[in-house]
Design an enzyme around this catalytic site. Sequence first.
Site, PDB file in Angstrom:
ATOM      1  N   LYS A 167      26.027  38.675  32.727  1.00  0.00           N
ATOM      2  CA  LYS A 167      26.136  38.856  31.281  1.00  0.00           C
ATOM      3  C   LYS A 167      24.795  39.321  30.729  1.00  0.00           C
ATOM      4  O   LYS A 167      23.761  38.980  31.290  1.00  0.00           O
ATOM      5  CB  LYS A 167      26.554  37.538  30.604  1.00  0.00           C
ATOM      6  CG  LYS A 167      27.805  36.892  31.166  1.00  0.00           C
ATOM      7  CD  LYS A 167      29.056  37.665  30.833  1.00  0.00           C
ATOM      8  CE  LYS A 167      30.300  36.915  31.341  1.00  0.00           C
ATOM      9  NZ  LYS A 167      31.545  37.611  30.975  1.00  0.00           N
ATOM     10  N   HIS A 286      40.437  41.315  39.792  1.00  0.00           N
ATOM     11  CA  HIS A 286      40.404  40.823  38.414  1.00  0.00           C
ATOM     12  C   HIS A 286      41.755  41.095  37.767  1.00  0.00           C
ATOM     13  O   HIS A 286      42.391  42.107  38.050  1.00  0.00           O
ATOM     14  CB  HIS A 286      39.284  41.510  37.628  1.00  0.00           C
ATOM     15  CG  HIS A 286      38.897  40.782  36.380  1.00  0.00           C
ATOM     16  ND1 HIS A 286      39.699  40.750  35.249  1.00  0.00           N
ATOM     17  CD2 HIS A 286      37.806  40.037  36.072  1.00  0.00           C
ATOM     18  CE1 HIS A 286      39.102  40.030  34.313  1.00  0.00           C
ATOM     19  NE2 HIS A 286      37.954  39.578  34.793  1.00  0.00           N
TER      20      HIS A 286
END
EC number: 4.1.1.39
Length: 472
Positions: A167, A286
């Site tokens: 992140k 994902h």
Amino acid sequence: MLKSYQAGVREYRETYWDPHYTPKDSDILAVFKVIPQAGVPREEAAAAVCAESSTATWTTVWTDLLTDLDYYKGRAYAIEDVPGDDEAFYAFVAYPMGLFEEGSIVNVFTSLVGNVFGFKAVRALRLEDVRFPLWFVTTCDGPPHGIQVERDKLDKYGRPMLGCTIKPKLGLSAKNYGRAVYECLRGGLDFTKDDENVNSQPFMRWRDRFEFCQEAIEKAEQETGERKGHYLNVTAPNMEEIYRRAEFAKEIGSPIIMSDYLTIGWAAHSSLSRWCRANGMLLHVHRAMHGVIDRNPRHGINFRVLAKLLRLLGGDHLHSGTVVGKLEGDRAATLGWVDLMRERHVKEDRSRGLFFDQPWGHMAPVMPVASGGIHVWHMPALLAIFGDDAVFQFGGGTLGHPWGNAAGAAANRVALEACVRARNEGRDVEREGKDILTAAAQSSPELKVAMETWREIKFEFDVVDKLDAPHR
């Protein structure tokens, strides 16, 4: 004509409703949650769903006489009430094996969730579960490698694996991105990860990212003596570019790549999974976009079906929810999904939302990935819920540590090892989690600070997609 032909429109239930039918072991079975239009009887609505997802059109056609319709048609064979919902009912449908191309998830779901979901006879429709018979399972490729092969490749045994999504997910340069990867891996994580929408944007082109990440992996491996990896997202605008990125990941020595299996499409994902098997590459999957499909409890596809089809399509990891984090996930339902990903045979269990027995034969299992809003305080519950064969992925729960990325990784590693050790000693880690973590923090300042930082952080929102009431 050799046979008489009666043109016109007939009620679907005259042909497709068969309450006396006993499903065959070779049938593909499906259960739909159906909300019919006002005035449409349940049997007619169930038969309409069955008809439109198998052989029928809106009127009788003379070419029905040229085939054995009784053999090829689907059959709606049972109806059940949905507990706590007076409008909806469950419709059970059996499809004969001859309707489908072997090994083609694309073909099966083009029928099961194709035009029928826009059918006017129903107001809402949800595919709750599918039983894939063993003959169909054995024609699918399944995961490229599976859990045991992954553990052998990485030399990691006896505990869950630890990961981290880097992140901020967008905006970092490739060099700074690689720095974050190195710090997390050096601190004690097994994996770091691209987020689902990290592809090849102007701020960080894919080739630069791959090179800096691999440099970080190799440096962390040299310093820790452990095998490390980073899920390099090869998702791209077309299949040729996906292969190009995957080949480059292989060339530089990465052990694992990833894809967004719903947004790239099932056929593309199946091709990538085959490539991974042929090239010895692990495949992390994902589920970006799944909430559009599975979150509405009255319309769409339940995630247990998406988990099954991913195992058939092929993937070594799949995001499965956390129960305790920020993302949707009922505990009983999540445990059902996890079993469908890992076990060889899963029994019907309505308390966990499993409508059918599901055989997997010798198909390799998929590693569930718990990710989304988790931190060190969640570690005891995660271990109790998922056991050893899982990846616990802490993004903000690593990178948000006040002392930096390496300290966040170290805190997670200490917390995990403390919980595993306590579990192995026979302690109830979920019940005694606070004591276990507090004791471990006495010798780990990184864990102590992490516990202080996230002590009050909880995600106590009600689950939207719950198991229907009496099944809980």
